[in-house]
Design a protein around this motif. Structure first.
Motif, PDB file in Angstrom:
ATOM      1  N   ALA A  22       0.836  -1.205   0.000  1.00  9.36           N
ATOM      2  CA  ALA A  22       0.000   0.000   0.000  1.00  9.36           C
ATOM      3  C   ALA A  22       0.870   1.254   0.000  1.00  9.36           C
ATOM      4  O   ALA A  22       0.580   2.219  -0.707  1.00  9.36           O
ATOM      5  N   HIS A  23       1.956   1.251   0.767  1.00  8.00           N
ATOM      6  CA  HIS A  23       2.856   2.407   0.793  1.00  8.00           C
ATOM      7  C   HIS A  23       3.493   2.637  -0.581  1.00  8.00           C
ATOM      8  O   HIS A  23       3.654   3.790  -1.008  1.00  8.00           O
ATOM      9  N   GLU A  24       3.841   1.585  -1.271  1.00 15.56           N
ATOM     10  CA  GLU A  24       4.407   1.735  -2.621  1.00 15.56           C
ATOM     11  C   GLU A  24       3.368   2.293  -3.584  1.00 15.56           C
ATOM     12  O   GLU A  24       3.678   3.142  -4.420  1.00 15.56           O
ATOM     13  N   ARG A  25       2.119   1.821  -3.479  1.00 16.59           N
ATOM     14  CA  ARG A  25       1.056   2.371  -4.333  1.00 16.59           C
ATOM     15  C   ARG A  25       0.844   3.849  -4.024  1.00 16.59           C
ATOM     16  O   ARG A  25       0.652   4.654  -4.933  1.00 16.59           O
ATOM     17  N   LEU A  26       0.890   4.215  -2.741  1.00 20.35           N
ATOM     18  CA  LEU A  26       0.690   5.611  -2.357  1.00 20.35           C
ATOM     19  C   LEU A  26       1.767   6.513  -2.946  1.00 20.35           C
ATOM     20  O   LEU A  26       1.499   7.641  -3.339  1.00 20.35           O
ATOM     21  N   ARG A  27       2.984   6.025  -3.007  1.00 20.97           N
ATOM     22  CA  ARG A  27       4.070   6.834  -3.571  1.00 20.97           C
ATOM     23  C   ARG A  27       3.775   7.162  -5.041  1.00 20.97           C
ATOM     24  O   ARG A  27       4.122   8.232  -5.524  1.00 20.97           O
ATOM     25  N   ALA A  28       3.094   6.260  -5.740  1.00 21.35           N
ATOM     26  CA  ALA A  28       2.800   6.465  -7.164  1.00 21.35           C
ATOM     27  C   ALA A  28       1.511   7.270  -7.387  1.00 21.35           C
ATOM     28  O   ALA A  28       1.311   7.823  -8.461  1.00 21.35           O
ATOM     29  N   MET A  29       0.643   7.347  -6.383  1.00 18.40           N
ATOM     30  CA  MET A  29      -0.621   8.076  -6.521  1.00 18.40           C
ATOM     31  C   MET A  29      -0.392   9.567  -6.303  1.00 18.40           C
ATOM     32  O   MET A  29       0.450   9.955  -5.508  1.00 18.40           O
ATOM     33  N   GLU A  30      -1.166  10.369  -7.017  1.00 16.54           N
ATOM     34  CA  GLU A  30      -1.020  11.820  -6.899  1.00 16.54           C
ATOM     35  C   GLU A  30      -2.370  12.496  -6.725  1.00 16.54           C
ATOM     36  O   GLU A  30      -3.386  12.002  -7.209  1.00 16.54           O
ATOM     37  N   VAL A  31      -2.336  13.632  -6.036  1.00 16.20           N
ATOM     38  CA  VAL A  31      -3.490  14.518  -5.937  1.00 16.20           C
ATOM     39  C   VAL A  31      -3.032  15.900  -6.373  1.00 16.20           C
ATOM     40  O   VAL A  31      -1.855  16.241  -6.251  1.00 16.20           O
ATOM     41  N   THR A  32      -3.946  16.681  -6.925  1.00 13.23           N
ATOM     42  CA  THR A  32      -3.655  18.065  -7.315  1.00 13.23           C
ATOM     43  C   THR A  32      -4.706  18.964  -6.679  1.00 13.23           C
ATOM     44  O   THR A  32      -5.898  18.698  -6.795  1.00 13.23           O
ATOM     45  N   ALA A  33      -4.232  20.000  -6.008  1.00 16.45           N
ATOM     46  CA  ALA A  33      -5.141  20.974  -5.402  1.00 16.45           C
ATOM     47  C   ALA A  33      -4.953  22.298  -6.118  1.00 16.45           C
ATOM     48  O   ALA A  33      -3.821  22.697  -6.409  1.00 16.45           O
ATOM     49  N   GLU A  34      -6.072  22.962  -6.405  1.00 17.85           N
ATOM     50  CA  GLU A  34      -6.037  24.266  -7.072  1.00 17.85           C
ATOM     51  C   GLU A  34      -6.777  25.267  -6.210  1.00 17.85           C
ATOM     52  O   GLU A  34      -7.809  24.947  -5.627  1.00 17.85           O
TER      53      GLU A  34
END
Length: 113
Positions: A22-34
């Motif tokens: 799960a930690h490895e998947r989280l490193r690859a996931m992204e969020v963008t805030a505007e």
């Protein structure tokens, strides 16, 4: 109460493996805030690491530095909050079936549900 230590240790090992994945998947996931109608954008990954900050050139006015600082701060905080929510979902799904349901036990501070 009948404790099966080998079974318990196997479950702990499985949970550790799931958490690592799960930690490895989280490193690859992204969020963008505007914020500011997209004038300031911040990208972060699921590990709460900032990846980039983007500022529209029209926002940069030497007479309004305080406003720009407020926009950057708001975007960073929003991106980190989205990243924490992402991490809580991802880590919760990795451990959901592994942990017993104990009334009153709150694992939310650990990113677990």
């Amino acid at each position: 109460m009948n404790l099966n230590i080998p079974e318990m240790l196997a479950k702990v090992k499985e949970m550790q493996e799931r958490m690592g994945e799960a930690h490895e998947r989280l490193r690859a996931m992204e969020v963008t805030a505007e914020v500011g109608g997209g004038m300031v954008k911040v990208r972060a990954n699921g590990k709460q690491e900032l990846l980039s900050i983007s500022i529209e050139p029209g926002v940069v006015n030497p007479n309004e530095i305080a406003m720009l600082e407020d926009l950057v701060l708001a975007a960073v905080n929003r991106a980190l909050e989205q990243s924490r929510e992402l991490a809580a979902r991802e880590l919760g799904s990795a451990t959901n079936s592994m942990l017993p349901s104990i009334p009153g036990l709150d694992l939310g501070s650990l990113g677990l549900r």
